[in-house]
Design a protein around this motif. Structure first.
Motif, PDB file in Angstrom:
ATOM      1  N   ARG A 141      -4.961  -3.420  -6.805  1.00 28.43           N
ATOM      2  CA  ARG A 141      -6.273  -2.996  -6.003  1.00 28.43           C
ATOM      3  C   ARG A 141      -7.109  -2.090  -7.004  1.00 28.43           C
ATOM      4  NH1 ARG A 141      -2.509  -2.350  -2.117  1.00 28.43           N
ATOM      5  NH2 ARG A 141      -2.026  -0.130  -2.982  1.00 28.43           N
TER       6      ARG A 141
ATOM      7  N   GLN B 247      -4.532  -4.159   3.888  1.00 30.24           N
ATOM      8  CA  GLN B 247      -4.373  -2.787   4.630  1.00 30.24           C
ATOM      9  C   GLN B 247      -3.842  -1.948   3.989  1.00 30.24           C
ATOM     10  OE1 GLN B 247      -3.070  -4.506   8.582  1.00 30.24           O
ATOM     11  NE2 GLN B 247      -5.271  -5.262   9.005  1.00 30.24           N
ATOM     12  N   GLY B 248      -4.016  -1.599   2.581  1.00 27.48           N
ATOM     13  CA  GLY B 248      -3.144  -0.811   2.171  1.00 27.48           C
ATOM     14  C   GLY B 248      -1.828  -1.072   1.637  1.00 27.48           C
ATOM     15  N   ARG B 249      -1.370  -2.017   1.747  1.00 23.54           N
ATOM     16  CA  ARG B 249       0.041  -2.490   1.407  1.00 23.54           C
ATOM     17  C   ARG B 249       0.172  -2.617  -0.105  1.00 23.54           C
ATOM     18  NH1 ARG B 249      -1.333  -6.438   5.556  1.00 23.54           N
ATOM     19  NH2 ARG B 249       0.198  -6.275   7.067  1.00 23.54           N
ATOM     20  N   GLU B 250       1.339  -2.481  -0.627  1.00 22.54           N
ATOM     21  CA  GLU B 250       1.391  -2.534  -2.020  1.00 22.54           C
ATOM     22  C   GLU B 250       1.347  -4.241  -2.302  1.00 22.54           C
ATOM     23  OE1 GLU B 250       1.698  -0.600  -4.343  1.00 22.54           O
ATOM     24  OE2 GLU B 250       2.062   1.146  -3.118  1.00 22.54           O
TER      25      GLU B 250
ATOM     26  N   GLN C  62       1.455  -1.708  10.023  1.00 23.59           N
ATOM     27  CA  GLN C  62       2.102  -1.369   8.587  1.00 23.59           C
ATOM     28  C   GLN C  62       3.613  -1.782   8.618  1.00 23.59           C
ATOM     29  OE1 GLN C  62       0.871  -0.474   5.525  1.00 23.59           O
ATOM     30  NE2 GLN C  62      -0.950  -0.503   6.537  1.00 23.59           N
TER      31      GLN C  62
ATOM     32  N   SER D 221       0.195  -2.623  -9.301  1.00 24.92           N
ATOM     33  CA  SER D 221      -1.279  -2.222  -8.584  1.00 24.92           C
ATOM     34  C   SER D 221      -2.406  -3.040  -8.895  1.00 24.92           C
ATOM     35  CB  SER D 221      -1.664  -1.050  -8.570  1.00 24.92           C
ATOM     36  OG  SER D 221      -2.854  -0.443  -7.934  1.00 24.92           O
TER      37      SER D 221
END
Length: 107
Positions: A105, A25-28, A67, A103
């Motif tokens: 992702r 969910q967009g977390r690092e 978040q 990163s």
């Protein structure tokens, strides 16, 4: 409760979910994160606090409840492993031993 107040463990957090898993969910994604704590539960709490500090966020900064939670609190995202024993005088609980934010992702 801690059984021996002078000794703690280093706990390693390793990402286990694929970088493209929607659970992030967009977390690092921390590629390597190690922290000193008495047990796994304490390590998760301390790592979550450090995650917020290292990212420059606090729970009062965000309206999005999801978040607010650190990925370290989700067993589907990170595995927690006990590593070495350390003396409290050398590295007290909450000491971050190693951290690498990378990163993972896809872009």
């Amino acid at each position: 409760m801690m059984s021996d107040p002078t000794s703690y463990y280093v706990w390693r957090f390793t990402p286990v979910a694929r970088p493209d898993d929607p659970a992030w969910q967009g977390r690092e994604i921390w590629a390597d994160f190690q922290i000193v704590a008495a047990n796994a539960g304490e390590a998760i709490l301390l790592a979550s606090r450090q995650d917020e500090l290292l990212r420059g966020r606090s729970t009062s900064d965000s309206q999005d409840l999801q978040q607010l939670r650190s990925g370290f609190e989700d067993s589907l995202l990170y595995r927690v492993d006990r590593m070495d024993v350390v003396e409290a005088s050398e590295q007290p609980p909450g000491t971050v031993v190693s951290k690498e934010l990378r990163s993972l992702r896809p872009h």
